[in-house]
Motif scaffolding. Sequence first.
Motif, PDB file in Angstrom:
ATOM      1  N   HIS A  83      11.348   9.629  -2.172  1.00 49.33           N
ATOM      2  CA  HIS A  83      10.796   8.294  -1.951  1.00 49.33           C
ATOM      3  C   HIS A  83       9.336   8.255  -2.353  1.00 49.33           C
ATOM      4  O   HIS A  83       8.620   9.249  -2.259  1.00 49.33           O
ATOM      5  N   ASP A  84       8.894   7.093  -2.768  1.00 50.02           N
ATOM      6  CA  ASP A  84       7.490   6.892  -3.094  1.00 50.02           C
ATOM      7  C   ASP A  84       6.685   6.943  -1.794  1.00 50.02           C
ATOM      8  O   ASP A  84       6.928   6.145  -0.881  1.00 50.02           O
ATOM      9  N   VAL A  85       5.761   7.883  -1.693  1.00 45.01           N
ATOM     10  CA  VAL A  85       5.021   8.034  -0.433  1.00 45.01           C
ATOM     11  C   VAL A  85       4.169   6.818  -0.130  1.00 45.01           C
ATOM     12  O   VAL A  85       3.845   6.537   1.030  1.00 45.01           O
ATOM     13  N   LEU A  86       3.819   6.049  -1.172  1.00 39.76           N
ATOM     14  CA  LEU A  86       2.986   4.867  -0.926  1.00 39.76           C
ATOM     15  C   LEU A  86       3.817   3.609  -0.706  1.00 39.76           C
ATOM     16  O   LEU A  86       3.282   2.554  -0.408  1.00 39.76           O
TER      17      LEU A  86
END
Lengths: 192, 314
Positions: A150-153
């Motif tokens: 997943h995109d951490v941001l």
Amino acid sequence: MSETPGKGLLDGLAVTLKTLTKRATTQQYPDVEPDLPPRSRGVIALSEENCTVCMLCARECPDWCIYIDSHKEEVVVPGAARARQRNVLDKFDIDFSLCMYCGICIEVCPFDALHWTPEFEYAETDVLSLLHDKTRLGEWMRTVPPPPAHDVLGEPSKEEATAARKAAGPGAATAAKTARPAAVRPRPGADR
Amino acid sequence: MDLVVRVLAVMAGFLVLPLVVGQVEHKVMAHMQGRVGPMYAGAFHGWAQLIADGVKFVQKEDITPKDADRTVFQLAPIVALFPYLIVIMTIPLGPGLVGASLDIGLFLVLAVLGIGVVAVLMSAWSSANKYSLLGGVRGAAQLLGYELPLVLSAASVAMAAGTLSLPGIVEAWQPWWLIWQAPAALVFFVAGLAEIRRPPFDMPIADSELVFGYMTEYSGLRFAFFLLAEYVGIVVIAALTTVLFLGGWHGPYEQQLGWLWTLLKIFALAFVIIWLRVTYPRMREDQLQRFCWLILVPVSLGQLVLTVAVKSLV
């Protein structure tokens, strides 16, 4: 004719001589495995337990190369007013002699039953053998690369956000409030 | 006994050198095009590719078209190949190292090279095929045209050396001839390329328009003879240019290593021939004839005048 005569001829000779000194770009495929990107579109894998026989893939397939058959089974739930029915998958075939690898079936599957895998060595001497049944499609599942992280941001998933909200009790911060810092709008004319 | 050794040596050279040149062509051409060329035959970098090709050609059916003139059709590949054998016989490798030392070696070589046009016309006419015929007529026009600058430039060096014997020409050769005879050398080399119908002078074969020119109807061993003739042609033209214009065996330790210098020069020129083939597209028929008659012939005539002038001064 602005340049000196014969310059083009010499330039041509220089090009071929330069190419001679460089390494050949040939890939020694059967001897050396090709270095493919991890999410190459090689073959389609089927995760049978995810399939609900909704037929979306078969209907969206542009060249109609997915063949699905199913039957209904009664599921008796104790305490329920009447028996329920569910679809059981009998046949799920993809004909790779027709498939054009557009990936629409994978895009359209609502339950992640279909996946791309980078395997590509399933050539056959008989065109009929390119029809992969659900067992064969299921075997490809072993080669499906894990999904990207997943995109951490990015925003947290809906399930995570709901669980967190429930845990925090009513009136606490929601995912929509915590995902991003509130944008601060500059006052008009402030920097002049 | 001496004669047998010489004939055997010439035969070995005749069979081995073209194969080496052919293999070099496979590999050099491939790498110039960013490929690797044959890699499997013979295990190490495909060194046995041409041997494998030969085995394949032998196994193939030898087809003669129904309407073909059988005798002429079957004789043509031999006629194409045989003159080169005679030429190789007369080429000196080192001091005293020559198959047959003749006083009129150059004359014989040029006369025998002219037989090539007969082979082309024989195969073209007897094939009973329009593509073959067109290719053959193109080939005849080309070979007859380029014969002239070839002979004129060779005559220039013969005048300079004052002899028609090939070893004699090499002995008379001086390093400054490289400049004096440079135009003749270029003309001879280019005309030689056209004589053996190598790209960019392969209009008679022109596979994109004439299938394979005069070789269209050939298959099996006879086709292999034509291909072999092409590679022997490369060796012959490179060797003749070496002997006539690049000083043959002249080089350090020429008494012992003369043969090595000759072979090195031959292979360097063979490389250039391959290099030109990879680099340049095929010349159109009219460009080909204009190039011969308007550039090569005048240059070689000018070279003759220059040779006579310098010769009378020195």
